[in-house]
Design a protein around this motif. Structure first.
Motif, short mmCIF file in Angstrom:
data_model
loop_
_atom_site.label_atom_id
_atom_site.label_comp_id
_atom_site.label_asym_id
_atom_site.label_seq_id
_atom_site.Cartn_x
_atom_site.Cartn_y
_atom_site.Cartn_z
N ALA A 68 0.83 -1.20 0.00
CA ALA A 68 0.00 0.00 0.00
C ALA A 68 0.87 1.26 0.00
O ALA A 68 0.55 2.26 -0.67
N SER A 69 1.98 1.23 0.72
CA SER A 69 2.88 2.38 0.77
C SER A 69 3.53 2.62 -0.58
O SER A 69 3.64 3.77 -1.05
N LEU A 70 3.98 1.55 -1.24
CA LEU A 70 4.57 1.69 -2.57
C LEU A 70 3.54 2.17 -3.59
O LEU A 70 3.85 2.98 -4.47
N LEU A 71 2.32 1.68 -3.47
CA LEU A 71 1.26 2.15 -4.35
C LEU A 71 1.03 3.64 -4.18
O LEU A 71 0.89 4.38 -5.16
N HIS A 72 1.00 4.09 -2.92
CA HIS A 72 0.81 5.52 -2.68
C HIS A 72 1.94 6.34 -3.32
O HIS A 72 1.68 7.35 -3.99
N LEU A 73 3.17 5.92 -3.12
CA LEU A 73 4.30 6.69 -3.65
C LEU A 73 4.36 6.64 -5.18
O LEU A 73 4.80 7.59 -5.82
N ALA A 74 3.88 5.54 -5.76
CA ALA A 74 3.86 5.45 -7.22
C ALA A 74 2.81 6.35 -7.84
O ALA A 74 2.97 6.80 -8.98
N THR A 75 1.75 6.64 -7.08
CA THR A 75 0.66 7.46 -7.62
C THR A 75 0.67 8.88 -7.06
O THR A 75 -0.17 9.69 -7.46
N ASN A 76 1.61 9.18 -6.18
CA ASN A 76 1.73 10.53 -5.61
C ASN A 76 3.20 10.97 -5.69
O ASN A 76 3.93 10.95 -4.69
N PRO A 77 3.64 11.34 -6.89
CA PRO A 77 5.06 11.68 -7.08
C PRO A 77 5.54 12.84 -6.20
O PRO A 77 6.73 12.86 -5.85
N ASP A 78 4.65 13.75 -5.83
CA ASP A 78 5.08 14.85 -4.96
C ASP A 78 5.53 14.31 -3.61
O ASP A 78 6.54 14.79 -3.05
N ASP A 79 4.80 13.33 -3.07
CA ASP A 79 5.20 12.74 -1.79
C ASP A 79 6.50 11.96 -1.94
O ASP A 79 7.37 12.00 -1.05
N ARG A 80 6.62 11.24 -3.05
CA ARG A 80 7.85 10.47 -3.28
C ARG A 80 9.06 11.41 -3.38
O ARG A 80 10.10 11.16 -2.75
N GLU A 81 8.92 12.48 -4.15
CA GLU A 81 10.03 13.42 -4.30
C GLU A 81 10.35 14.13 -2.99
O GLU A 81 11.51 14.41 -2.68
N ARG A 82 9.32 14.37 -2.18
CA ARG A 82 9.58 15.03 -0.90
C ARG A 82 10.34 14.10 0.05
O ARG A 82 11.25 14.54 0.77
N LEU A 83 10.00 12.82 0.04
CA LEU A 83 10.73 11.87 0.89
C LEU A 83 12.18 11.74 0.44
O LEU A 83 13.08 11.58 1.28
N ALA A 85 13.91 14.13 -0.89
CA ALA A 85 14.58 15.37 -0.51
C ALA A 85 14.67 15.53 1.00
O ALA A 85 15.61 16.16 1.52
N GLU A 86 13.69 14.96 1.73
CA GLU A 86 13.64 15.08 3.19
C GLU A 86 13.48 13.69 3.81
O GLU A 86 12.42 13.35 4.32
N PRO A 87 14.51 12.87 3.78
CA PRO A 87 14.38 11.51 4.29
C PRO A 87 14.01 11.43 5.76
O PRO A 87 13.53 10.40 6.23
N GLN A 88 14.22 12.52 6.49
CA GLN A 88 13.84 12.53 7.91
C GLN A 88 12.33 12.44 8.10
O GLN A 88 11.84 12.18 9.21
N LEU A 89 11.57 12.62 7.02
CA LEU A 89 10.11 12.52 7.10
C LEU A 89 9.62 11.08 6.99
O LEU A 89 8.42 10.84 7.12
N LEU A 90 10.52 10.14 6.77
CA LEU A 90 10.07 8.78 6.52
C LEU A 90 9.29 8.20 7.70
O LEU A 90 8.28 7.51 7.50
N ASP A 91 9.71 8.48 8.92
CA ASP A 91 9.00 7.93 10.08
C ASP A 91 7.56 8.42 10.13
O ASP A 91 6.63 7.64 10.36
N SER A 92 7.36 9.73 9.94
CA SER A 92 5.98 10.25 9.98
C SER A 92 5.20 9.77 8.77
O SER A 92 3.98 9.53 8.86
N ALA A 93 5.86 9.61 7.62
CA ALA A 93 5.17 9.10 6.44
C ALA A 93 4.68 7.68 6.69
O ALA A 93 3.56 7.32 6.30
N ILE A 94 5.51 6.85 7.32
CA ILE A 94 5.11 5.47 7.62
C ILE A 94 3.90 5.44 8.52
O ILE A 94 2.96 4.67 8.30
N GLU A 95 3.88 6.28 9.55
CA GLU A 95 2.71 6.32 10.43
C GLU A 95 1.47 6.74 9.66
O GLU A 95 0.36 6.23 9.92
#
Length: 412
Positions: free
Chosen positions: A259-274, A276-286
């Motif tokens: 489900a997470s990979l599906l989201h990132l594949a269909t929401n390139p802005d979120d993928r590109e933000r992660l 650029a800002e890998p520190q957001l990965l924990d909050s993105a996972i939640e």
């Protein structure tokens, strides 16, 4: 707040079907409709069951162990005359539940999970090597992979097999069992029952072998443990634990990674933000866990005193607990149907709530984080692909829901 106080059963009858293709594809439509007009609804479909859709009502049932029993936690009804599976602690009620759960907690503590990080990372990288070679991405090309089948499901099955001391050669069988037991429809009870017996027989043989010769695995350690009253664990108890950890440990994390990979594949802005800002990965996972919570559990009304927000639930009735519905409740979450990878307050219950909150949540979070870290490092640019029939992703499962097929183009 629910509005069912003082109503009788006829006023809450609805024709929802949690086993339908439409519900599995997007249950939030049903949740939103019911939450607005009938937040605690009943349907006679598939043997009948109650569906609370608010955070408060789901939590109230989960915490009310006096009136709601976990002896049959399966969403699909068990046919009359068939025996319930014993898989402690998930099928246990107080007071035994606390003892069964307490014995397992050390094996899934943060320190214990930390010891598995590099093992998990090596599994992810091994699978990514295979995907890169098969798609041509390792040679500068691009190609399509079914990420759910070729990546997501491999990580949890190999990690939980390692914990349980199971051979890699049996992994295809473990995945087949998880699908048969947790994704079969109510009409496929016989298929589910056959798979259940196979799992129990497998672990029964394993426990017998470990009694003869210990190994460095969880079944061996359980054999040497004692309940607070001094009694050893029975073979039935240990095989039930194996059944629970193997099947739930595979399907829940498999679903969340996909489900997470599906989201990132269909929401390139979120993928590109992660990226650029890998520190957001924990909050993105939640947030992925909140928005795409895979699990629906069930309880059985244990008394005629049971009720949900004043709505009487007769003894023996089944109650579904769709944790994803609580996670989409606008009374608890701002913009609940949007995925905000930097959401600051995120008190979701993707891992359940109450006495049965997932004891493997630390492990699942770690596996999800490693899986996304390694995927993004190897394939920073990817997108959804389609097959010859125009399909990209196929959602499946009702007890544990997730993308079962997920076509992604890598190397772009």
């Amino acid at each position: 707040m629910s509005t069912t106080t003082g109503v009788d059963r006829s006023e809450v009858e609805r024709d929802f079907d949690i086993f339908s293709d439409e519900y599995i594809a997007d249950p939030s439509v049903v949740w939103d409709e019911l939450r607005a007009e009938c937040p605690v609804a009943h349907s006679d479909r598939n043997g009948g069951g109650w569906l609370p859709t608010t955070w408060d009502d789901i939590a109230a049932v989960a915490y009310d162990t006096d009136n709601f029993s976990s002896r049959d936690s399966s969403v699909a009804h068990t046919p009359e005359g068939a025996s319930f599976i014993s898989a402690p602690p998930i099928t246990s009620d107080p007071p035994f539940h606390a003892d069964a759960r307490r014995m397992l907690l050390p094996f899934f503590s943060p320190p214990a999970v930390e010891e598995l990080v590099e093992v998990t990372r090596s599994i992810a990288r091994e699978r990514l090597d295979v995907i890169a070679a098969e798609t041509g991405a390792d040679r500068g090309g691009s190609g399509v992979v079914d990420a759910a089948d070729a990546y997501s499901k491999y990580i949890p099955v190999r990690v939980i097999a390692r914990i349980l001391g199971l051979p890699e050669s049996d992994e295809p069988m473990f995945t087949r069992w998880a699908v048969a037991v947790l994704q079969a429809t109510p009409e496929e009870h016989d298929h589910r029952a056959v798979a259940t017996r196979e799992v129990l027989r497998y672990f029964g043989d394993l426990v017998d072998a470990r009694r003869e010769e210990r190994a460095d695995d969880l079944p061996s350690k359980l054999i040497d443990m004692r309940l607070p009253n001094g009694d050893p664990l029975t073979n039935r108890h240990i095989t039930g634990v194996g059944f629970l950890l193997l099947l739930a440990g595979i399907d829940t994390t498999w679903s969340s990674i996909s489900a997470s990979l599906l989201h990132l594949a269909t929401n390139p802005d979120d993928r590109e933000r992660l990226l650029a800002e890998p520190q957001l990965l924990d909050s993105a996972i939640e947030e992925f866990l909140r928005a795409y919570a895979p699990v629906t559990m069930a309880r059985i009304s244990a008394t005629d005193d049971a009720q949900i927000s004043g709505c009487p639930v007769p003894e023996g009735d089944k109650v579904y607990l769709p944790f994803g519905a609580g996670n989409r409740d606008p009374a608890k979450f701002d913009r609940p149907n949007e995925v905000l990878i930097d959401r600051a307050e995120n008190r979701h219950f993707a891992f359940g709530i109450g006495i049965h909150r997932c004891l493997g949540s630390n492990l699942a979070r770690m596996e999800l984080k490693v899986a996304l870290e390694e995927w993004l490092a190897r394939f920073p640019n990817f997108e959804l692909a389609t097959d010859a029939d125009g399909r990209s992703a196929e959602w499946g499962g009702y007890q544990i829901r997730g993308p079962r097929n997920l076509l992604i183009r890598v190397g772009i």
